[in-house]
Design a protein around this motif. Structure first.
Motif, PDB file in Angstrom:
ATOM      1  N   TYR A 142     -34.172 -45.422 -56.070  1.00  0.00           N
ATOM      2  CA  TYR A 142     -35.469 -45.080 -56.649  1.00  0.00           C
ATOM      3  C   TYR A 142     -36.254 -46.335 -57.016  1.00  0.00           C
ATOM      4  O   TYR A 142     -37.496 -46.331 -56.969  1.00  0.00           O
ATOM      5  CB  TYR A 142     -35.286 -44.186 -57.877  1.00  0.00           C
ATOM      6  N   ILE A 190     -40.071 -47.115 -55.839  1.00  0.00           N
ATOM      7  CA  ILE A 190     -41.162 -47.535 -56.720  1.00  0.00           C
ATOM      8  C   ILE A 190     -41.830 -48.797 -56.181  1.00  0.00           C
ATOM      9  O   ILE A 190     -43.051 -48.938 -56.235  1.00  0.00           O
ATOM     10  CB  ILE A 190     -40.624 -47.768 -58.149  1.00  0.00           C
ATOM     11  N   LEU A 191     -41.041 -49.697 -55.623  1.00  0.00           N
ATOM     12  CA  LEU A 191     -41.611 -50.941 -55.085  1.00  0.00           C
ATOM     13  C   LEU A 191     -42.439 -50.697 -53.829  1.00  0.00           C
ATOM     14  O   LEU A 191     -43.499 -51.298 -53.640  1.00  0.00           O
ATOM     15  CB  LEU A 191     -40.484 -51.927 -54.778  1.00  0.00           C
ATOM     16  N   GLY A 224     -43.697 -47.705 -52.613  1.00  0.00           N
ATOM     17  CA  GLY A 224     -44.597 -46.555 -52.578  1.00  0.00           C
ATOM     18  C   GLY A 224     -46.052 -46.958 -52.379  1.00  0.00           C
ATOM     19  O   GLY A 224     -46.425 -48.137 -52.494  1.00  0.00           O
ATOM     20  N   ASN A 243     -48.464 -46.513 -54.283  1.00  0.00           N
ATOM     21  CA  ASN A 243     -48.946 -47.123 -55.526  1.00  0.00           C
ATOM     22  C   ASN A 243     -47.876 -48.035 -56.131  1.00  0.00           C
ATOM     23  O   ASN A 243     -47.864 -48.267 -57.343  1.00  0.00           O
ATOM     24  CB  ASN A 243     -49.340 -46.038 -56.535  1.00  0.00           C
ATOM     25  N   GLY A 244     -46.981 -48.515 -55.266  1.00  0.00           N
ATOM     26  CA  GLY A 244     -45.905 -49.370 -55.729  1.00  0.00           C
ATOM     27  C   GLY A 244     -46.331 -50.808 -55.916  1.00  0.00           C
ATOM     28  O   GLY A 244     -47.468 -51.206 -55.597  1.00  0.00           O
ATOM     29  N   SER A 277     -38.385 -49.204 -44.777  1.00  0.00           N
ATOM     30  CA  SER A 277     -37.949 -48.844 -46.132  1.00  0.00           C
ATOM     31  C   SER A 277     -36.452 -48.592 -46.171  1.00  0.00           C
ATOM     32  O   SER A 277     -35.758 -48.996 -47.115  1.00  0.00           O
ATOM     33  CB  SER A 277     -38.703 -47.613 -46.627  1.00  0.00           C
TER      34      SER A 277
END
Length: 328
Positions: free
Chosen positions: A161, A165-166, A168, A170-171, A195
């Motif tokens: 996860y 987050i990195l 994404g 909006n990461g 990814s």
């Protein structure tokens, strides 16, 4: 002092100490106790078998036992067996892999991912291990290792996860690229081979780093100094001295990363997409349906296990402990 020692020796033992001494003395003179100890510890071979019994028990029942059971289930036509039905032995579960080519795609994709990511992980972690082993003071190496170990104290899901987050939309990566003006809209990193590769490299880097660090740290500095005195440049010293002497670390690290990469399930599900389905996901699909598909899943697991162990054996053979093979 002599009188004091004599008085101390003549001082009667407390009742508890006397009871313990008499108890152990009685036990040592007991015929049954002597007979049992003679049987168990009479020869070094028996002593070794006694000491090795628990580790062997653990290895068999905790490691080999489930694998043997998996192989057995892979030859059954149904599992778990229904009431009143005796499962029959069959090879249909194994032949299904070769007959239905749809399963070949994730199988070879998994092997390709594992080979590629193992090589990339080696390229990334080797300079880190070399810097840590040769350019960090010995008293500070433990601190650096501790800092590298901290992320691995949490589970696979949490670290996966973190990658999500990195990467994404909006990461952190997209926000950084946008803030410095390199992009106008987010780059779709997620659910791609990129990814998935980043996630697996992040999860397996430590398994490559520690064997490399251990091997590089053992290389004496005077070997490199002697090579430099003989006129060898930095690249020649690395190719002719450092790389061959770190061969065992490379072999161990690559083996660990390759085997672990082929078995990941949660990370490909969370980070991958339809075009990155790996074999572990195909295997899991058989265990998510009715019980009569479990033997097929067990057979496919056995096929992957045999393949990865065979490839690993060939790789270790090529590496060779005598310095020949890939390092020649």
């Amino acid at each position: 002092m002599a009188h004091a020692d004599t008085d101390r020796a003549d001082t009667p033992l407390p009742p508890t100490a006397r009871e313990k001494r008499s108890m152990w003395g009685a036990l040592m003179n007991n015929g049954l106790y002597k007979g049992v100890t003679d049987v168990l510890f009479k020869t070094p071979r028996r002593q070794f078998l006694l000491l090795a019994s628990f580790p062997l028990f653990w290895v068999f029942f905790a490691h080999l036992g489930p694998i043997i059971e998996m192989f057995y289930i892979s030859f059954l036509d149904s599992y778990p067996p229904a009431a009143g039905y005796e499962p029959q032995l069959t090879l249909a579960n194994w032949s299904r892999f070769f007959e239905e080519r749809i399963f070949m795609i994730p199988f070879f994709r998994t092997l390709g991912f594992a080979f590629t990511l193992t090589f990339v992980t080696l390229l990334i972690t080797y300079p880190v291990a070399y810097f840590l082993a040769k350019h960090v003071k010995r008293k500070n190496q433990l601190l650096f290792l501790l800092l590298l170990l901290i992320p691995f104290w949490v589970g696979e899901i949490v670290r996966t996860y973190a990658i999500m987050i990195l990467l994404g939309n909006n990461g952190a990566v997209n926000l950084l690229l946008k803030s410095i003006g390199l992009i106008d809209r987010p780059i779709p990193f997620m659910y791609t081979s990129f990814s998935l590769g980043v996630g697996i490299i992040y999860l397996t880097a430590l398994y490559m780093l520690l064997p490399l660090y251990s091997a590089l740290e053992k290389i004496p500095d005077n070997y490199l100094e002697a090579a430099a005195d003989l006129g060898a440049g930095s690249w020649t010293r690395f190719r002719r001295v450092t790389l061959p002497l770190s061969r065992e670390g490379i072999a161990s690290g690559c083996t660990l990363v390759f085997l672990i990469s082929t078995g990941y399930y949660a990370t490909p599900v969370l980070l991958g997409g339809p075009n990155t389905t790996v074999f572990a996901e195909s295997i899991a699909g058989f265990f998510h349906v009715a019980g009569d598909e479990w033997p097929t899943g067990a057979a496919f697991s056995a096929i992957m296990l045999i393949t990865t162990l065979s490839l690993t054996g060939v790789f270790l053979k090529l590496m060779g402990r005598d310095g020949k093979g890939l390092m020649k």
